[in-house]
Design an enzyme around this catalytic site. Structure first.
Site, PDB file in Angstrom:
ATOM      1  N   THR A   1      36.069  39.318  49.360  1.00 10.64           N
ATOM      2  CA  THR A   1      37.107  39.417  50.178  1.00 10.64           C
ATOM      3  C   THR A   1      36.685  39.550  51.827  1.00 10.64           C
ATOM      4  O   THR A   1      35.348  39.911  52.126  1.00 10.64           O
ATOM      5  CB  THR A   1      37.734  40.886  49.881  1.00 10.64           C
ATOM      6  OG1 THR A   1      38.513  41.365  50.814  1.00 10.64           O
ATOM      7  CG2 THR A   1      36.689  41.744  49.645  1.00 10.64           C
ATOM      8  N   ASP A   2      37.529  39.333  52.628  1.00  6.11           N
ATOM      9  CA  ASP A   2      37.218  39.392  54.108  1.00  6.11           C
ATOM     10  C   ASP A   2      37.164  41.046  54.601  1.00  6.11           C
ATOM     11  O   ASP A   2      36.768  41.347  55.404  1.00  6.11           O
ATOM     12  CB  ASP A   2      38.609  38.892  55.081  1.00  6.11           C
ATOM     13  CG  ASP A   2      39.787  39.397  54.525  1.00  6.11           C
ATOM     14  OD1 ASP A   2      40.028  40.347  53.799  1.00  6.11           O
ATOM     15  OD2 ASP A   2      40.794  39.070  55.383  1.00  6.11           O
ATOM     16  N   GLU A   3      37.326  42.006  53.446  1.00  7.98           N
ATOM     17  CA  GLU A   3      37.347  43.246  53.683  1.00  7.98           C
ATOM     18  C   GLU A   3      35.886  44.060  53.797  1.00  7.98           C
ATOM     19  O   GLU A   3      35.719  44.751  54.430  1.00  7.98           O
ATOM     20  CB  GLU A   3      38.302  44.275  52.775  1.00  7.98           C
ATOM     21  CG  GLU A   3      39.737  43.567  52.837  1.00  7.98           C
ATOM     22  CD  GLU A   3      40.653  44.657  51.812  1.00  7.98           C
ATOM     23  OE1 GLU A   3      40.275  45.780  51.945  1.00  7.98           O
ATOM     24  OE2 GLU A   3      41.382  44.191  51.449  1.00  7.98           O
TER      25      GLU A   3
ATOM     26  N   TYR B   1      36.937  50.529  47.893  1.00  9.16           N
ATOM     27  CA  TYR B   1      37.191  48.991  47.410  1.00  9.16           C
ATOM     28  C   TYR B   1      36.153  48.080  48.253  1.00  9.16           C
ATOM     29  O   TYR B   1      35.199  47.558  47.549  1.00  9.16           O
ATOM     30  CB  TYR B   1      38.551  48.682  47.533  1.00  9.16           C
ATOM     31  CG  TYR B   1      38.670  47.060  47.414  1.00  9.16           C
ATOM     32  CD1 TYR B   1      38.513  46.420  46.486  1.00  9.16           C
ATOM     33  CD2 TYR B   1      39.166  46.204  48.653  1.00  9.16           C
ATOM     34  CE1 TYR B   1      38.621  45.206  46.064  1.00  9.16           C
ATOM     35  CE2 TYR B   1      39.165  44.822  48.507  1.00  9.16           C
ATOM     36  CZ  TYR B   1      38.977  44.411  47.155  1.00  9.16           C
ATOM     37  OH  TYR B   1      39.122  43.177  47.066  1.00  9.16           O
TER      38      TYR B   1
ATOM     39  N   LYS C   1      32.761  46.125  46.836  1.00  7.66           N
ATOM     40  CA  LYS C   1      32.451  44.449  46.778  1.00  7.66           C
ATOM     41  C   LYS C   1      31.413  44.048  47.786  1.00  7.66           C
ATOM     42  O   LYS C   1      30.813  43.100  47.476  1.00  7.66           O
ATOM     43  CB  LYS C   1      33.930  44.031  47.637  1.00  7.66           C
ATOM     44  CG  LYS C   1      35.193  44.009  46.676  1.00  7.66           C
ATOM     45  CD  LYS C   1      35.128  43.381  45.355  1.00  7.66           C
ATOM     46  CE  LYS C   1      35.303  41.863  45.615  1.00  7.66           C
ATOM     47  NZ  LYS C   1      35.292  41.203  44.276  1.00  7.66           N
TER      48      LYS C   1
HETATM   49  P1  NAD Z   1      43.883  41.789  40.192  1.00  4.74           P
HETATM   50  O1  NAD Z   1      43.733  43.212  40.233  1.00  4.74           O
HETATM   51  O2  NAD Z   1      45.339  40.893  39.782  1.00  4.74           O
HETATM   52  O3  NAD Z   1      42.999  41.320  38.773  1.00  4.74           O
HETATM   53  C1  NAD Z   1      41.807  41.747  38.595  1.00  4.74           C
HETATM   54  C2  NAD Z   1      41.429  41.434  37.009  1.00  4.74           C
HETATM   55  O4  NAD Z   1      40.279  41.813  36.553  1.00  4.74           O
HETATM   56  C3  NAD Z   1      42.455  41.650  35.901  1.00  4.74           C
HETATM   57  O5  NAD Z   1      42.599  40.798  35.097  1.00  4.74           O
HETATM   58  C4  NAD Z   1      41.613  42.895  35.125  1.00  4.74           C
HETATM   59  O6  NAD Z   1      41.927  43.278  33.985  1.00  4.74           O
HETATM   60  C5  NAD Z   1      40.164  42.363  35.273  1.00  4.74           C
HETATM   61  N1  NAD Z   1      39.149  43.436  35.162  1.00  4.74           N
HETATM   62  C6  NAD Z   1      39.033  44.722  36.049  1.00  4.74           C
HETATM   63  N2  NAD Z   1      38.173  45.217  35.584  1.00  4.74           N
HETATM   64  C7  NAD Z   1      37.250  44.506  34.592  1.00  4.74           C
HETATM   65  C8  NAD Z   1      36.271  44.713  33.934  1.00  4.74           C
HETATM   66  N3  NAD Z   1      35.390  45.898  33.984  1.00  4.74           N
HETATM   67  N4  NAD Z   1      35.891  43.713  33.167  1.00  4.74           N
HETATM   68  C9  NAD Z   1      36.486  42.776  32.959  1.00  4.74           C
HETATM   69  N5  NAD Z   1      37.841  42.543  33.522  1.00  4.74           N
HETATM   70  C10 NAD Z   1      38.145  43.495  34.374  1.00  4.74           C
HETATM   71  O7  NAD Z   1      42.804  41.166  41.185  1.00  4.74           O
HETATM   72  P2  NAD Z   1      43.232  39.872  42.035  1.00  4.74           P
HETATM   73  O8  NAD Z   1      43.969  40.138  43.226  1.00  4.74           O
HETATM   74  O9  NAD Z   1      43.397  38.585  41.369  1.00  4.74           O
HETATM   75  O10 NAD Z   1      41.764  39.540  42.502  1.00  4.74           O
HETATM   76  C11 NAD Z   1      40.678  38.974  42.018  1.00  4.74           C
HETATM   77  C12 NAD Z   1      39.351  38.834  42.799  1.00  4.74           C
HETATM   78  O11 NAD Z   1      39.759  38.334  44.243  1.00  4.74           O
HETATM   79  C13 NAD Z   1      38.638  40.445  43.080  1.00  4.74           C
HETATM   80  O12 NAD Z   1      37.380  40.247  42.957  1.00  4.74           O
HETATM   81  C14 NAD Z   1      39.023  40.578  44.337  1.00  4.74           C
HETATM   82  O13 NAD Z   1      38.285  41.539  45.072  1.00  4.74           O
HETATM   83  C15 NAD Z   1      39.126  39.070  45.221  1.00  4.74           C
HETATM   84  N6  NAD Z   1      40.125  39.074  46.295  1.00  4.74           N
HETATM   85  C16 NAD Z   1      41.426  39.401  46.187  1.00  4.74           C
HETATM   86  C17 NAD Z   1      42.297  39.473  47.313  1.00  4.74           C
HETATM   87  C18 NAD Z   1      43.834  39.551  47.259  1.00  4.74           C
HETATM   88  O14 NAD Z   1      44.268  39.614  48.113  1.00  4.74           O
HETATM   89  N7  NAD Z   1      44.539  40.197  45.845  1.00  4.74           N
HETATM   90  C19 NAD Z   1      41.968  38.630  48.547  1.00  4.74           C
HETATM   91  C20 NAD Z   1      40.490  38.314  48.409  1.00  4.74           C
HETATM   92  C21 NAD Z   1      39.514  38.447  47.343  1.00  4.74           C
HETATM   93  P1  TYD Z   2      47.461  45.748  50.419  1.00  4.00           P
HETATM   94  O1  TYD Z   2      48.629  44.669  49.848  1.00  4.00           O
HETATM   95  O2  TYD Z   2      47.255  47.104  49.843  1.00  4.00           O
HETATM   96  O3  TYD Z   2      46.269  44.699  50.983  1.00  4.00           O
HETATM   97  P2  TYD Z   2      44.869  45.253  51.888  1.00  4.00           P
HETATM   98  O4  TYD Z   2      44.915  46.707  52.014  1.00  4.00           O
HETATM   99  O5  TYD Z   2      43.841  45.065  50.687  1.00  4.00           O
HETATM  100  O6  TYD Z   2      44.961  44.433  52.929  1.00  4.00           O
HETATM  101  O7  TYD Z   2      48.129  45.999  51.913  1.00  4.00           O
HETATM  102  C1  TYD Z   2      48.283  45.211  52.994  1.00  4.00           C
HETATM  103  C2  TYD Z   2      48.784  45.813  54.210  1.00  4.00           C
HETATM  104  O8  TYD Z   2      50.138  46.496  53.971  1.00  4.00           O
HETATM  105  C3  TYD Z   2      47.959  47.078  54.656  1.00  4.00           C
HETATM  106  O9  TYD Z   2      47.736  47.173  56.264  1.00  4.00           O
HETATM  107  C4  TYD Z   2      48.456  48.293  53.991  1.00  4.00           C
HETATM  108  C5  TYD Z   2      49.908  48.020  54.246  1.00  4.00           C
HETATM  109  N1  TYD Z   2      51.005  48.530  53.048  1.00  4.00           N
HETATM  110  C6  TYD Z   2      51.776  49.429  53.421  1.00  4.00           C
HETATM  111  O10 TYD Z   2      52.339  49.401  54.687  1.00  4.00           O
HETATM  112  N2  TYD Z   2      52.832  49.970  52.532  1.00  4.00           N
HETATM  113  C7  TYD Z   2      52.441  49.809  51.152  1.00  4.00           C
HETATM  114  O11 TYD Z   2      53.414  50.314  50.375  1.00  4.00           O
HETATM  115  C8  TYD Z   2      51.255  49.013  51.129  1.00  4.00           C
HETATM  116  C9  TYD Z   2      50.929  48.928  49.420  1.00  4.00           C
HETATM  117  C10 TYD Z   2      50.433  48.466  51.909  1.00  4.00           C
END
Ligand code: NAD
Ligand code: TYD
Length: 332
Positions: free
Chosen positions: A121-123, A145, A149
């Site tokens: 992630t960019d985070e 988080y 990561k």
């Molecule tokens: P999500 O929370 O929707 O899904 C996570 C999945 O991992 C779920 O299916 C969960 O059951 C599984 N999981 C959790 N713990 C586990 C374990 N111990 N063993 C096996 N499976 C497990 O997440 P997402 O949004 O699809 O993100 C997927 C990946 O992409 C993550 O690594 C996240 O850090 C990365 N990512 C997400 C975003 C975003 O905006 N959502 C952006 C950049 C990177």
């Molecule tokens: P989020 O979807 O949790 O992603 P991330 O924190 O990983 O970027 O949140 C996106 C942005 O939205 C973040 O600046 C926090 C804000 N946010 C709210 O203002 N209200 C909310 O209820 C949530 C879940 C997020």
């Protein structure tokens, strides 16, 4: 190619699994613990597709990983605890899954000589006021988080340097699209707006995120898996940045609501102000995002409108309790 896709029952992992089966003809074994965020419903379009199989298990469980890995040529690791607010309230599972889980997969990849892709992630770069992060920017995570990561990314790089593991890392910006669990900003606001619940905006709502449509990010991961150089990191950001307040205003418009639903609530502790990612390196490999934010957001609102079967069980289940704990109020 036969892939072990860990966390493939989640939002991005299930999108990637669908693409690899249907567009590339790959075989995919999904290994997933099915936490609150993972659902077999996410496989409804591919359940019977030849080449697809699902194993229920945790990535930190070396026996489960050993059972799933047979015949696979690469591991793609999506499995993670992913929500910043939950990492502030209960960090424990983040350390286990994102830390020990990644280590367990790296050991398995090393033992079997597999290619390994870590989804990140960019985070990990922290917050940036102006300009964009590149792959050379320092790592400065803010939340439990992003810290876990970052630890995982460093471990992946150590396996490349120390053991010669063919490992690559792909760091995405904020994803949105169908099948995203409604704890995250966009689906939370869409479902609250559709139901007439208030829209909780943290702080002043001027935090900026770089939005990428989930299918674009999934394709970037596939591209890095096929063309990335071992040991390298590739950033994949979306084409548009947007302050949260504007995201919420657009959702209000797309759902036919008005601004009376907006509610300013206490800010998230340690809240990163802005994320911005330069994707020049992965673009040079031949990938680019194809969905602009305005178009993808409209598509996403339509998807949630038309797929109540997918989110109604979520919104009426454990999510309600999470919402009450996090926001101090109940959903309608
Ligand atoms: P999500 O929370 O929707 O899904 C996570 C999945 O991992 C779920 O299916 C969960 O059951 C599984 N999981 C959790 N713990 C586990 C374990 N111990 N063993 C096996 N499976 C497990 O997440 P997402 O949004 O699809 O993100 C997927 C990946 O992409 C993550 O690594 C996240 O850090 C990365 N990512 C997400 C975003 C975003 O905006 N959502 C952006 C950049 C990177
Ligand atoms: P989020 O979807 O949790 O992603 P991330 O924190 O990983 O970027 O949140 C996106 C942005 O939205 C973040 O600046 C926090 C804000 N946010 C709210 O203002 N209200 C909310 O209820 C949530 C879940 C997020």
């Amino acid at each position: 190619m036969k892939l072990l896709v860990c966390g493939g029952a989640g939002f991005i992992g299930s999108t990637f699994t669908r693409q690899r089966l249907l567009e590339h003809g790959d075989e995919v074994v999904v290994l997933d613990k099915l936490t609150y965020a993972g659902r077999e419903d996410n496989f409804h379009e591919i359940r019977d597709t030849p080449g697809f199989s699902f194993i229920h298990g945790a990535i930190e469980d070396s026996a489960a990983v050993a059972g799933a890995i047979t015949g696979c040529e690469a591991i793609v690791n999506f499995a993670a605890e992913t929500h910043v607010d939950r990492s502030i309230a209960e960090p424990d599972a983040f350390v286990t899954t994102n830390g020990k889980g990644t280590y367990t997969l790296l050991e398995a990849a090393r033992k079997h000589g597999l290619r390994y892709l870590q989804v990140s992630t960019d985070e990990v770069y922290g917050s940036i006021e102006k300009g964009s992060f590149t792959e050379l920017s320092p790592l400065a995570p803010s939340s439990p988080y992003s810290a876990t990561k970052t630890g995982a990314d460093l471990l992946v790089q150590s396996y490349f340097h120390t053991f010669g593991l063919e490992a690559v890392i792909c760091r995405g910006s904020n994803n949105y699209g169908p099948y995203q669990y409604p704890e995250k900003l966009i689906p939370l606001m869409i479902l609250n707006a559709l139901a007439g619940d208030s829209l909780p905006i943290y702080g002043d709502g001027q935090q900026v995120r770089n939005w990428i449509f989930v299918e674009d990010f999934s394709r970037a991961i596939g591209h890095v898996l096929e063309h990335g150089t071992p040991g390298e990191v590739y950033n994949a950001g979306g084409p548009d940045e947007c302050p949260n307040l504007e995201v919420v205003e657009r959702i209000i418009e797309l759902t036919g609501r008005d601004s009376s639903l907006m509610e300013y609530v206490t800010d998230r502790p340690g809240h990163d102000r802005r994320y911005s990612l330069s994707s020049d390196k992965v673009r040079a490999l031949g990938w680019e995002p194809s969905v602009r934010f305005a178009q993808g957001l409209e598509q996403t609102v339509t998807w949630y409108r038309e797929n109540g079967w997918w989110w109604e069980p979520v919104r009426s289940g454990d999510y309600r309790e999470y919402y009450e704990r996090q926001y101090g109020k109940s959903l309608r």
